[in-house]
Design a protein around this motif. Structure first.
Motif, PDB file in Angstrom:
ATOM      1  N   VAL A   1      27.053 -28.225  14.501  1.00 47.05           N
ATOM      2  CA  VAL A   1      25.822 -28.801  14.000  1.00 47.05           C
ATOM      3  C   VAL A   1      26.078 -29.323  12.598  1.00 47.05           C
ATOM      4  O   VAL A   1      27.045 -28.956  11.952  1.00 47.05           O
ATOM      5  N   PRO A   2      25.190 -30.204  12.062  1.00 49.36           N
ATOM      6  CA  PRO A   2      25.436 -30.789  10.747  1.00 49.36           C
ATOM      7  C   PRO A   2      25.309 -29.773   9.637  1.00 49.36           C
ATOM      8  O   PRO A   2      24.891 -28.633   9.830  1.00 49.36           O
ATOM      9  N   LEU A   3      25.655 -30.203   8.425  1.00 47.68           N
ATOM     10  CA  LEU A   3      25.516 -29.380   7.237  1.00 47.68           C
ATOM     11  C   LEU A   3      24.085 -28.939   7.044  1.00 47.68           C
ATOM     12  O   LEU A   3      23.151 -29.654   7.371  1.00 47.68           O
ATOM     13  N   GLY A   4      23.894 -27.757   6.474  1.00 46.83           N
ATOM     14  CA  GLY A   4      22.560 -27.321   6.094  1.00 46.83           C
ATOM     15  C   GLY A   4      22.012 -28.178   4.983  1.00 46.83           C
ATOM     16  O   GLY A   4      22.733 -28.895   4.318  1.00 46.83           O
ATOM     17  N   CYS A   5      20.689 -28.082   4.750  1.00 45.86           N
ATOM     18  CA  CYS A   5      20.075 -29.007   3.802  1.00 45.86           C
ATOM     19  C   CYS A   5      20.224 -28.544   2.363  1.00 45.86           C
ATOM     20  O   CYS A   5      19.649 -29.151   1.462  1.00 45.86           O
ATOM     21  N   ALA A   6      21.033 -27.491   2.118  1.00 44.02           N
ATOM     22  CA  ALA A   6      21.245 -27.092   0.728  1.00 44.02           C
ATOM     23  C   ALA A   6      21.909 -28.205  -0.060  1.00 44.02           C
ATOM     24  O   ALA A   6      21.761 -28.295  -1.275  1.00 44.02           O
ATOM     25  N   ALA A   7      22.677 -29.048   0.627  1.00 48.31           N
ATOM     26  CA  ALA A   7      23.345 -30.147  -0.061  1.00 48.31           C
ATOM     27  C   ALA A   7      22.376 -31.257  -0.423  1.00 48.31           C
ATOM     28  O   ALA A   7      22.714 -32.163  -1.173  1.00 48.31           O
ATOM     29  N   TRP A   8      21.184 -31.191   0.116  1.00 48.98           N
ATOM     30  CA  TRP A   8      20.181 -32.211  -0.173  1.00 48.98           C
ATOM     31  C   TRP A   8      18.887 -31.519  -0.588  1.00 48.98           C
ATOM     32  O   TRP A   8      17.853 -31.627   0.060  1.00 48.98           O
TER      33      TRP A   8
ATOM     34  N   ARG B   1      41.039 -26.087  -2.196  1.00 52.32           N
ATOM     35  CA  ARG B   1      40.249 -27.319  -2.178  1.00 52.32           C
ATOM     36  C   ARG B   1      39.751 -27.652  -0.781  1.00 52.32           C
ATOM     37  O   ARG B   1      38.737 -28.346  -0.618  1.00 52.32           O
ATOM     38  N   VAL B   2      40.432 -27.142   0.223  1.00 53.18           N
ATOM     39  CA  VAL B   2      40.057 -27.429   1.609  1.00 53.18           C
ATOM     40  C   VAL B   2      38.662 -26.902   1.922  1.00 53.18           C
ATOM     41  O   VAL B   2      37.945 -27.451   2.763  1.00 53.18           O
ATOM     42  N   CYS B   3      38.250 -25.828   1.229  1.00 48.79           N
ATOM     43  CA  CYS B   3      36.937 -25.222   1.507  1.00 48.79           C
ATOM     44  C   CYS B   3      35.799 -26.216   1.345  1.00 48.79           C
ATOM     45  O   CYS B   3      34.783 -26.111   2.041  1.00 48.79           O
ATOM     46  N   LYS B   4      35.931 -27.154   0.412  1.00 49.81           N
ATOM     47  CA  LYS B   4      34.837 -28.084   0.120  1.00 49.81           C
ATOM     48  C   LYS B   4      35.052 -29.480   0.704  1.00 49.81           C
ATOM     49  O   LYS B   4      34.225 -30.353   0.511  1.00 49.81           O
ATOM     50  N   GLN B   5      36.151 -29.688   1.400  1.00 52.96           N
ATOM     51  CA  GLN B   5      36.410 -31.010   1.950  1.00 52.96           C
ATOM     52  C   GLN B   5      35.573 -31.251   3.200  1.00 52.96           C
ATOM     53  O   GLN B   5      35.547 -30.413   4.107  1.00 52.96           O
ATOM     54  N   PRO B   6      34.852 -32.395   3.277  1.00 53.28           N
ATOM     55  CA  PRO B   6      34.080 -32.693   4.485  1.00 53.28           C
ATOM     56  C   PRO B   6      34.993 -32.937   5.667  1.00 53.28           C
ATOM     57  O   PRO B   6      36.109 -33.438   5.518  1.00 53.28           O
ATOM     58  N   ARG B   7      34.524 -32.552   6.835  1.00 54.58           N
ATOM     59  CA  ARG B   7      35.302 -32.756   8.050  1.00 54.58           C
ATOM     60  C   ARG B   7      34.336 -32.951   9.208  1.00 54.58           C
ATOM     61  O   ARG B   7      33.185 -32.490   9.152  1.00 54.58           O
ATOM     62  N   PRO B   8      34.741 -33.636  10.257  1.00 53.79           N
ATOM     63  CA  PRO B   8      33.829 -33.898  11.378  1.00 53.79           C
ATOM     64  C   PRO B   8      33.376 -32.606  12.053  1.00 53.79           C
ATOM     65  O   PRO B   8      34.205 -31.816  12.509  1.00 53.79           O
ATOM     66  N   GLY B   9      32.059 -32.403  12.092  1.00 54.51           N
ATOM     67  CA  GLY B   9      31.494 -31.305  12.876  1.00 54.51           C
ATOM     68  C   GLY B   9      31.564 -29.930  12.268  1.00 54.51           C
ATOM     69  O   GLY B   9      30.862 -29.034  12.706  1.00 54.51           O
ATOM     70  N   LEU B  10      32.403 -29.695  11.243  1.00 54.99           N
ATOM     71  CA  LEU B  10      32.583 -28.341  10.722  1.00 54.99           C
ATOM     72  C   LEU B  10      32.910 -28.409   9.239  1.00 54.99           C
ATOM     73  O   LEU B  10      34.063 -28.529   8.859  1.00 54.99           O
ATOM     74  N   SER B  11      31.874 -28.359   8.393  1.00 56.62           N
ATOM     75  CA  SER B  11      32.074 -28.456   6.947  1.00 56.62           C
ATOM     76  C   SER B  11      31.247 -27.398   6.225  1.00 56.62           C
ATOM     77  O   SER B  11      30.137 -27.066   6.649  1.00 56.62           O
ATOM     78  N   MET B  12      31.789 -26.903   5.118  1.00 57.85           N
ATOM     79  CA  MET B  12      31.051 -25.985   4.273  1.00 57.85           C
ATOM     80  C   MET B  12      30.051 -26.774   3.444  1.00 57.85           C
ATOM     81  O   MET B  12      30.354 -27.861   2.955  1.00 57.85           O
ATOM     82  N   ASP B  13      28.831 -26.239   3.295  1.00 57.70           N
ATOM     83  CA  ASP B  13      27.833 -26.917   2.481  1.00 57.70           C
ATOM     84  C   ASP B  13      28.343 -26.999   1.045  1.00 57.70           C
ATOM     85  O   ASP B  13      28.701 -25.986   0.442  1.00 57.70           O
TER      86      ASP B  13
END
Length: 236
Positions: A11-18, A199-211
């Motif tokens: 599922v997409p990122l949570g809305c904490a990023a927005w 740095r990988v923890c914060k890198q966006p990736r398809p379908g599975l990314s940390m907020d």
């Protein structure tokens, strides 16, 4: 790593990023938990020996509810050490799943959803060929963040963990999803090697990314991206 037996999150990122789109005027979501693998950081409270060395691990999580019933959902947790033993090697007398009920359908006034206790998850596993040990997880006092900004993605709990005749207690802090702070590169011999890279923890990736709004650290023992602080916490 036998990730195919763990719960899957897509599922997409949570809305904490927005946060501008998830203000206080938004109604609180129903109590839930991120569906899939969580990275859980442990702080030892009591115990010594083989059972007292946990620093972090993956725990699968999922919430089940009856739509429209008004009944609080049920939470299930599946620790990866037990999930890896699922299938033909599993002991049918015990379950790899721990389950318990939320106390409410919606978060309380403090924005949290509570699961007071869960059933025991227990299995006999073979850490090395020809050896067996019984592992037991007893979770209690789960407090899952239910605010619109971080619904079900940060939580705390108490864990009583047994390994054979050794027992230890931990404070657990979970974050969703579980990501490894690792990347692949080519070694001197031309073969791929795994390199630790926070740095990988914060890198966006398809379908599975940390907020990106979550403060994250790379656990030195497991290379798991774990929450850096106590929930609820966001980057200032």
């Amino acid at each position: 790593m036998k990730t195919h037996r763990m719960l899957v999150w897509m599922v997409p990122l949570g809305c904490a990023a927005w946060l501008g789109a998830c203000g206080g005027e938004q109604p609180a979501p129903q109590c839930t938990v991120g569906r899939g693998d969580h990275a859980v950081r442990y702080t030892l409270k009591t115990g010594t020996g083989a059972c007292a060395g946990k620093t972090a691990e993956i725990v699968g999580a999922q919430a089940f509810r009856v739509p429209g019933s008004g009944v609080p959902p049920t939470l299930t947790l599946k620790p990866k050490p037990l999930a890896d033993n699922e299938g033909k090697d599993a002991d049918p007398a015990h379950s790899v799943l721990a389950s318990g009920n939320f106390t409410t359908e919606y978060p309380g006034q403090d924005g949290t959803c509570v699961v007071p206790g869960l059933s025991e998850a227990r299995q006999t596993v073979s850490p090395e060929p020809g050896t067996t040990v019984e592992l037991s997880y007893r979770w209690s006092n789960l407090s899952i963040q239910g605010q619109a900004a971080i619904p079900g993605t940060q939580w705390t709990a108490q864990l009583e963990y047994s390994e054979g005749d050794c027992t230890a207690t931990y404070e657990a802090v979970g974050v969703f999803p579980a990501i490894k702070c690792e990347r692949q590169e080519t070694g001197p011999d031309g073969k791929p090697v795994t390199v630790r890279d926070p740095r990988v923890c914060k890198q966006p990736r398809p379908g599975l990314s940390m907020d990106p709004a979550f403060p994250i650290a790379c656990d030195g023992a497991t290379n798991l991206c774990v929450l850096d602080g106590q929930p609820p916490i966001l980057v200032p």
